[in-house]
Design a protein around this motif. Structure first.
Motif, PDB file in Angstrom:
ATOM      1  N   GLY A 288      -8.359  -8.623   0.640  1.00  0.00           N
ATOM      2  CA  GLY A 288      -7.134  -8.860  -0.108  1.00  0.00           C
ATOM      3  C   GLY A 288      -7.046 -10.238  -0.741  1.00  0.00           C
TER       4      GLY A 288
ATOM      5  N   ILE B  72      -8.209  -3.672   2.755  1.00  0.00           N
ATOM      6  CA  ILE B  72      -7.317  -4.500   1.941  1.00  0.00           C
ATOM      7  C   ILE B  72      -6.970  -5.799   2.670  1.00  0.00           C
TER       8      ILE B  72
ATOM      9  N   ALA C 121      -8.148   0.469  -4.600  1.00  0.00           N
ATOM     10  CA  ALA C 121      -6.959  -0.211  -4.089  1.00  0.00           C
ATOM     11  C   ALA C 121      -6.668  -1.446  -4.929  1.00  0.00           C
TER      12      ALA C 121
ATOM     13  N   ARG D  82       0.375  -0.547   2.192  1.00  0.00           N
ATOM     14  CA  ARG D  82       0.167   0.456   1.148  1.00  0.00           C
ATOM     15  C   ARG D  82       1.485   1.136   0.813  1.00  0.00           C
TER      16      ARG D  82
END
Length: 392
Positions: free
Chosen positions: A136, A132, A158, A204
């Motif tokens: 991201g 991520i 995700a 997260r």
């Protein structure tokens, strides 16, 4: 014999490599032993009083042991969460769930795009926290979910909660479970992995949700339920068993929350049957991230809560504590390790140690729970006689 059984699963707390660990590349792994060897003496007097130091490579306390203790061998053909939990409740996994060490085939990802209406980023084996951070920025720009997997049989999705809201992420996962990962691609779990935060500072959240494949055999949950006994799951238990045979499910945000929820249920609506609690943070926050200090601290925090939890038990309660696999935080890579797991037990009035030795399958736990209620399953050998002798 007991009206209520409480089963706590310390997710990933292995106690040394299994006899077949070499088949998994895990010979020499030892989650709890290596935590102490690297991080210093474990301060867990309650677990040691129940017998943990008798079965694990950790320093023993001088205090007398007044618990039931043994080691469980796994017969399932995997070292994942689903296999371990299912075997505990009488459903060993005979054929390993499919894994995808190079990401998912193009036909799977084409089906994902077609069925969900989304493109994707990633599709590779990766650490969730690392991917991520790496993808991201592109995720924020494009709105495409990040897809990744691991050595486990999982399809993980995700998404930032501000980009793909939780309800939408859950919808994508549900579609992936029902229409994408099917047939030869029927993985153990589809996992929603939401995160929040700014670029470079993503985190997260506890809004993870697992979508398990459906069991092929009867789970001992179902047998209990058929006989009008309560079947309560705390933490991600409901997800792991696809809610099969579970009458009440209580998701949690952390290990501490799980223990608090179990205590609340114990003091209220839980009257007769089985309550099973999964404490996932050992695995998700510390094992996979190879964080020895964090894992050690989590064990000690749990031990502190466990001491108070024992005081809540009544005369007709049986507490059992075990794990589903190992995840040695000193090991190479980021995946689970094939290990033996602990079996600890306690009830009010137990004053002597009860050594069960090595048990040939995790299902001995489930078979014992069934035997307590005068029932029987197809897999496992009950150790209820050891308990009956100690109580007599």
């Amino acid at each position: 014999m007991f009206k209520r059984i409480i089963l706590i699963v310390m997710d990933s707390v292995g106690i040394g490599h299994a006899t077949d660990a070499g088949l998994f590349g895990d010979e020499g792994a030892n989650t709890i032993g290596h935590i102490e060897a690297v991080g210093g003496t474990l301060r867990c007097p309650t677990l040691k009083r129940l017998g943990l130091a008798q079965i694990a490579d950790i320093q023993r306390d001088e205090e007398a042991v007044t618990g039931l203790f043994g080691r469980l061998h796994e017969i399932s053909k995997g070292k994942d969460t689903t296999s371990g939990h299912w075997e505990l409740l009488g459903h060993p996994v005979d054929v390993p769930f499919p894994t995808f060490y190079e990401g998912f085939p193009q036909e799977v990802m084409e089906a994902f795009t077609r069925e969900t209406g989304y493109g994707y980023l990633g599709n590779e084996v990766a650490s969730g926290t690392e991917i991520i951070e790496r993808l991201g920025a592109e995720h924020l720009k494009t709105g495409k979910p990040i897809v990744y997997t691991s050595a486990d049989s999982v399809f993980q999705i995700a998404a930032h909660e501000d980009v793909i809201p939780l309800d939408e992420l859950y919808r994508i996962c549900k579609i992936t479970r029902e229409k994408v990962c099917i047939g030869d691609y029927y993985v153990g779990r589809i996992i929603a992995r939401p995160f929040v935060g700014e670029l470079g500072h993503f985190k997260r959240t506890s809004n993870r949700h697992d979508y398990s494949r459906m069991p092929e055999k009867t789970l001992y949950w179902e047998i209990l339920q058929q006989h009008n006994l309560q079947t309560i799951g705390v933490g991600k238990i409901g997800d792991i068993y696809a809610k099969v045979g579970i009458s009440e499910s209580y998701p949690t945000k952390s290990n501490a929350h799980g223990m608090n929820e179990a205590a609340r249920l114990l003091g209220g609506q839980f009257k007769e049957g089985l309550m099973m609690i999964n404490l996932v943070e050992f695995d998700s926050l510390y094992g996979h991230r190879r964080n020895v200090a964090g894992y050690k601290r989590a064990l000690e925090d749990f031990d502190y809560q466990l001491g108070g939890f024992l005081d809540l038990l009544e005369a007709d309660d049986l507490l059992l504590i075990t794990a589903d696999h190992g995840n040695d935080p000193t090991w190479t890579g980021t995946d689970h390790t094939r290990e033996l797991v602990p079996l600890l037990g306690y009830w009010k009035g137990l004053t002597n140690p009860i050594a069960l030795g090595d048990r040939s399958t995790f299902a001995d736990v489930g078979q014992t729970m069934l035997a307590n209620f005068g029932l029987v399953g197809d897999v496992g050998t009950s150790f209820l006689d050891y308990i009956a002798q100690a109580k007599s």
